[in-house]
Design a protein around this motif. Sequence first.
Motif, PDB file in Angstrom:
ATOM      1  N   ALA A 112     -31.978   6.053-155.239  1.00 53.48           N
ATOM      2  CA  ALA A 112     -31.704   5.550-153.891  1.00 53.48           C
ATOM      3  C   ALA A 112     -32.262   4.141-153.724  1.00 53.48           C
ATOM      4  O   ALA A 112     -31.650   3.291-153.067  1.00 53.48           O
ATOM      5  N   TYR A 206     -28.174   8.126-144.879  1.00 48.11           N
ATOM      6  CA  TYR A 206     -29.254   8.853-145.550  1.00 48.11           C
ATOM      7  C   TYR A 206     -29.013  10.358-145.424  1.00 48.11           C
ATOM      8  O   TYR A 206     -28.606  10.845-144.365  1.00 48.11           O
ATOM      9  N   VAL A 208     -31.619  13.371-145.843  1.00 51.18           N
ATOM     10  CA  VAL A 208     -33.075  13.484-145.948  1.00 51.18           C
ATOM     11  C   VAL A 208     -33.459  14.942-146.179  1.00 51.18           C
ATOM     12  O   VAL A 208     -32.998  15.845-145.474  1.00 51.18           O
ATOM     13  N   LEU A 228     -38.443   5.641-142.464  1.00 48.47           N
ATOM     14  CA  LEU A 228     -37.028   5.396-142.192  1.00 48.47           C
ATOM     15  C   LEU A 228     -36.755   5.102-140.721  1.00 48.47           C
ATOM     16  O   LEU A 228     -35.762   4.432-140.394  1.00 48.47           O
ATOM     17  N   VAL A 240     -28.900   8.199-140.295  1.00 56.85           N
ATOM     18  CA  VAL A 240     -29.208   9.457-140.971  1.00 56.85           C
ATOM     19  C   VAL A 240     -28.027  10.397-140.781  1.00 56.85           C
ATOM     20  O   VAL A 240     -27.680  10.737-139.654  1.00 56.85           O
TER      21      VAL A 240
END
Length: 271
Positions: A112, A206, A208, A228, A240
């Motif tokens: 990432a 993202y 997560v 983040l 996200v």
Amino acid sequence: MTKTSTASTTTSTAAWAGMLPVEDTRLAVTDTGGPGIPVVYLNGQFANQGYWRRILADLGPDFRHITFDERARGKSGRSADYSFEAAVRDVDAVLAARGVEKAVVVGWSYGAVVAAHWTARNPERALGTVLVDGAFPYDWLDDAMEARIRKLFKRLNLVMPLLRPTGLAPRMSAAEQAESNIELGKLSRQSELGPVLDGITVQTRYVVASGTSFGSKGDEQEQIRTGLDAVTERNPNIKVSAKVDSNHGALLKKDFGAISAAIREVAHAGE
């Protein structure tokens, strides 16, 4: 950008798998071919391309999947250079060899961070980016953590020779693995990674995880993930997509659907 124009950034090609000469080594590369939207997958720090298989199967032939093993990981050869910059260069080398001008970039963990840097440096070539439980700007590396990392990999060195023939461990020394992890800690500092993420101009999502990661203790990993929050506040291109229940090591297996959904989202964001 429409699906048609995205796919047209590369010509349809036959599936291919083999060893690609890059600098002083050879990388094991797999390209599913076809006319679909190109996606390049960047592995975890000591993982191999096999970790992505559920996501590739879930996304299917609408996408052209390009995976590869990093230097001394999986089936790839050893190298004299295991630096982060070498990992970024290898993304360019693989895409160039496969004739891909533009692609969706997906990275997990260490991958990432590689994906974030590559995207920030190549905004005209990234069709979108998915960062899977990695690239969190947070100052987690201090002298005590550095010593802990060196101790951990020195201890793991006792079992590495048993795991290497199975492909489950990199063909790197304990010192090389420790240095790679320490370099990642330096690159993950807010002052280093924050500006990289701020500079991303393409749609980025993202996925997560929750809980621990390899080598972490208590709520350390959850604290790192809080880095983040400021990123998504500053950069409207970054959001996200999902916060899943799986921990860092299990989400590619247990929550592959959330990752697939994020890839579809960024790939078709301009439609």
